[in-house]
Design a protein around this motif. Structure first.
Motif, PDB file in Angstrom:
ATOM      1  N   THR A  61       2.721   3.083 -12.578  1.00  0.00           N
ATOM      2  CA  THR A  61       1.444   2.528 -11.633  1.00  0.00           C
ATOM      3  C   THR A  61       0.275   2.452 -12.410  1.00  0.00           C
ATOM      4  O   THR A  61       0.246   3.286 -13.130  1.00  0.00           O
ATOM      5  CB  THR A  61       1.326   3.768 -10.160  1.00  0.00           C
ATOM      6  OG1 THR A  61       1.115   5.204 -11.521  1.00  0.00           O
ATOM      7  CG2 THR A  61       2.739   3.606  -9.570  1.00  0.00           C
TER       8      THR A  61
ATOM      9  N   SER B 282      -7.068   1.366  -6.478  1.00  0.00           N
ATOM     10  CA  SER B 282      -6.915   1.772  -5.324  1.00  0.00           C
ATOM     11  C   SER B 282      -6.424   3.487  -5.646  1.00  0.00           C
ATOM     12  O   SER B 282      -5.860   3.965  -6.491  1.00  0.00           O
ATOM     13  CB  SER B 282      -6.642   1.783  -4.354  1.00  0.00           C
ATOM     14  OG  SER B 282      -5.307   1.789  -4.421  1.00  0.00           O
ATOM     15  N   ASP B 283      -7.397   4.269  -4.869  1.00  0.00           N
ATOM     16  CA  ASP B 283      -6.750   5.702  -4.957  1.00  0.00           C
ATOM     17  C   ASP B 283      -5.162   5.889  -3.966  1.00  0.00           C
ATOM     18  O   ASP B 283      -5.773   5.413  -3.248  1.00  0.00           O
ATOM     19  CB  ASP B 283      -8.164   6.327  -4.344  1.00  0.00           C
ATOM     20  CG  ASP B 283      -8.939   6.268  -4.465  1.00  0.00           C
ATOM     21  OD1 ASP B 283      -9.382   6.042  -6.118  1.00  0.00           O
ATOM     22  OD2 ASP B 283     -10.500   6.281  -4.074  1.00  0.00           O
ATOM     23  N   TYR B 284      -4.258   6.904  -4.923  1.00  0.00           N
ATOM     24  CA  TYR B 284      -2.875   6.820  -4.536  1.00  0.00           C
ATOM     25  C   TYR B 284      -2.501   8.257  -4.708  1.00  0.00           C
ATOM     26  O   TYR B 284      -2.980   9.427  -5.016  1.00  0.00           O
ATOM     27  CB  TYR B 284      -1.907   6.150  -4.920  1.00  0.00           C
ATOM     28  CG  TYR B 284      -1.892   5.444  -6.394  1.00  0.00           C
ATOM     29  CD1 TYR B 284      -1.258   6.294  -6.614  1.00  0.00           C
ATOM     30  CD2 TYR B 284      -3.007   4.904  -7.062  1.00  0.00           C
ATOM     31  CE1 TYR B 284      -0.498   6.458  -8.002  1.00  0.00           C
ATOM     32  CE2 TYR B 284      -2.863   5.421  -8.486  1.00  0.00           C
ATOM     33  CZ  TYR B 284      -1.539   6.440  -8.564  1.00  0.00           C
ATOM     34  OH  TYR B 284      -1.675   5.888 -10.313  1.00  0.00           O
TER      35      TYR B 284
ATOM     36  N   SER C 200      -3.040   1.277 -10.542  1.00  0.00           N
ATOM     37  CA  SER C 200      -3.948   0.902  -9.109  1.00  0.00           C
ATOM     38  C   SER C 200      -5.177   1.128  -9.490  1.00  0.00           C
ATOM     39  O   SER C 200      -5.195   1.354  -9.903  1.00  0.00           O
ATOM     40  CB  SER C 200      -2.759   1.568  -7.805  1.00  0.00           C
ATOM     41  OG  SER C 200      -3.743   1.683  -6.636  1.00  0.00           O
TER      42      SER C 200
ATOM     43  N   LEU D 299      -2.321  -0.181  -3.522  1.00  0.00           N
ATOM     44  CA  LEU D 299      -0.941   1.492  -3.373  1.00  0.00           C
ATOM     45  C   LEU D 299      -2.098   2.452  -2.802  1.00  0.00           C
ATOM     46  O   LEU D 299      -3.202   2.393  -2.954  1.00  0.00           O
ATOM     47  CB  LEU D 299      -0.688   1.637  -4.780  1.00  0.00           C
ATOM     48  CG  LEU D 299      -0.099   2.248  -5.004  1.00  0.00           C
ATOM     49  CD1 LEU D 299       1.576   1.500  -4.210  1.00  0.00           C
ATOM     50  CD2 LEU D 299       0.649   2.671  -6.414  1.00  0.00           C
ATOM     51  N   TRP D 300      -1.517   3.269  -1.791  1.00  0.00           N
ATOM     52  CA  TRP D 300      -2.333   4.189  -1.406  1.00  0.00           C
ATOM     53  C   TRP D 300      -0.849   5.441  -1.275  1.00  0.00           C
ATOM     54  O   TRP D 300      -1.493   6.385  -0.496  1.00  0.00           O
ATOM     55  CB  TRP D 300      -2.808   4.268  -0.370  1.00  0.00           C
ATOM     56  CG  TRP D 300      -2.508   3.477   0.600  1.00  0.00           C
ATOM     57  CD1 TRP D 300      -2.387   2.261   1.440  1.00  0.00           C
ATOM     58  CD2 TRP D 300      -1.780   4.372   1.942  1.00  0.00           C
ATOM     59  NE1 TRP D 300      -1.081   2.807   2.827  1.00  0.00           N
ATOM     60  CE2 TRP D 300      -1.063   3.925   2.911  1.00  0.00           C
ATOM     61  CE3 TRP D 300      -1.451   6.298   2.134  1.00  0.00           C
ATOM     62  CZ2 TRP D 300      -0.133   4.158   3.970  1.00  0.00           C
ATOM     63  CZ3 TRP D 300      -0.857   6.170   2.878  1.00  0.00           C
ATOM     64  CH2 TRP D 300       0.058   6.408   3.952  1.00  0.00           C
ATOM     65  N   TYR D 301       0.101   5.104  -1.542  1.00  0.00           N
ATOM     66  CA  TYR D 301       0.789   6.162  -0.863  1.00  0.00           C
ATOM     67  C   TYR D 301       2.515   5.974  -1.807  1.00  0.00           C
ATOM     68  O   TYR D 301       2.047   4.928  -1.445  1.00  0.00           O
ATOM     69  CB  TYR D 301       1.224   6.328   0.115  1.00  0.00           C
ATOM     70  CG  TYR D 301       2.489   7.445   0.547  1.00  0.00           C
ATOM     71  CD1 TYR D 301       1.811   8.868   0.745  1.00  0.00           C
ATOM     72  CD2 TYR D 301       3.515   7.564   0.954  1.00  0.00           C
ATOM     73  CE1 TYR D 301       2.498   9.814   1.575  1.00  0.00           C
ATOM     74  CE2 TYR D 301       4.867   8.443   1.109  1.00  0.00           C
ATOM     75  CZ  TYR D 301       4.056   9.753   1.463  1.00  0.00           C
ATOM     76  OH  TYR D 301       4.874  10.019   1.489  1.00  0.00           O
TER      77      TYR D 301
ATOM     78  N   GLY E 216       0.640  -1.007  -0.197  1.00  0.00           N
ATOM     79  CA  GLY E 216       0.184   0.509  -0.191  1.00  0.00           C
ATOM     80  C   GLY E 216       0.975   1.224   0.194  1.00  0.00           C
ATOM     81  O   GLY E 216       0.654   2.296  -0.292  1.00  0.00           O
ATOM     82  N   ARG E 217       1.613   0.968   0.925  1.00  0.00           N
ATOM     83  CA  ARG E 217       2.673   2.618   0.982  1.00  0.00           C
ATOM     84  C   ARG E 217       4.251   1.335   0.245  1.00  0.00           C
ATOM     85  O   ARG E 217       4.723   1.232   1.059  1.00  0.00           O
ATOM     86  CB  ARG E 217       2.728   2.903   2.378  1.00  0.00           C
ATOM     87  CG  ARG E 217       3.825   3.821   2.504  1.00  0.00           C
ATOM     88  CD  ARG E 217       4.411   4.886   4.216  1.00  0.00           C
ATOM     89  NE  ARG E 217       4.531   5.580   4.171  1.00  0.00           N
ATOM     90  CZ  ARG E 217       4.794   6.114   4.705  1.00  0.00           C
ATOM     91  NH1 ARG E 217       4.343   6.869   5.840  1.00  0.00           N
ATOM     92  NH2 ARG E 217       5.623   7.191   4.829  1.00  0.00           N
TER      93      ARG E 217
END
Length: 186
Positions: A86, A90-92, A88, A70-72, A50-51
């Motif tokens: 990237t 997800s939102d990042y 992803s 992934l978020w960061y 995720g990070r």
């Protein structure tokens, strides 16, 4: 194997890291002694990542297309860094900081990014157009160790088609052209 966060300081190699396949956070911090030791990172084994932060290493590119949680992402002071990808689900957010060899936006793929920061990269034409999920963009210079201002000089920034953009921030920037067409009116 059950490790969720990993912070590595001054490592000269990353052998064996893949046994922690369930890790969610990886932070790699190098120094002048270890800088040239790590030139690549394989994110494939880390499906739950995720990070991801990497600072002060000779890494040249980063492929996080297998990291769907992934978020960061932060790449900081990696002087040889020139490409990122990237994809992803997800939102990042992405922070690109002090990357003089990152000069070409075509080598930057930020699918589904909610926020992006460019701070003293080599890119002179920032084009994040047609990134409908982008909510904020920060472009900045900085101060060096002696307190001297380092202006980020840019030719252009294009945010056309960034339908969700609500914050556009510039700090210590010299900018010649800004393209805002297609943004929703507030």
């Amino acid at each position: 194997e059950n490790c969720k966060e990993m912070q590595v300081w001054g490592a000269k190699n990353l052998k064996g890291l893949e046994i922690f396949s369930n890790v969610e956070t990886i932070i790699l911090n190098g120094d002048e002694e270890s800088y040239s030791s790590i030139t690549s990172f394989d994110a494939k084994p880390f499906k739950n990542l995720g990070r991801f932060d990497i600072s002060n290493y000779a890494i040249t590119s980063l492929d996080l297309t297998y990291s769907n949680n992934l978020w960061y992402v932060e790449v900081n002071n990696c002087r040889d860094f020139s490409a990122i990808k990237t994809a992803s689900n997800s939102d990042y957010v992405v922070y690109m900081i002090n990357l003089p060899k990152l000069t070409d936006m075509s080598k930057c793929e930020f699918k589904n990014a909610k926020g992006i920061e460019f701070k003293l990269t080599g890119i002179q034409d920032i084009d994040v157009s047609n990134n409908p999920t982008l909510e904020w963009l920060n472009v900045a210079g900085d101060y060096d160790a002696e307190g001297e201002m380092q202006v980020y000089e840019l030719n252009s920034i294009n945010v056309a088609g960034c339908d969700d953009l609500w914050e556009l921030h510039f700090d210590i920037v010299k900018l010649q052209s800004l393209r805002l067409s297609g943004l929703p009116l507030f």
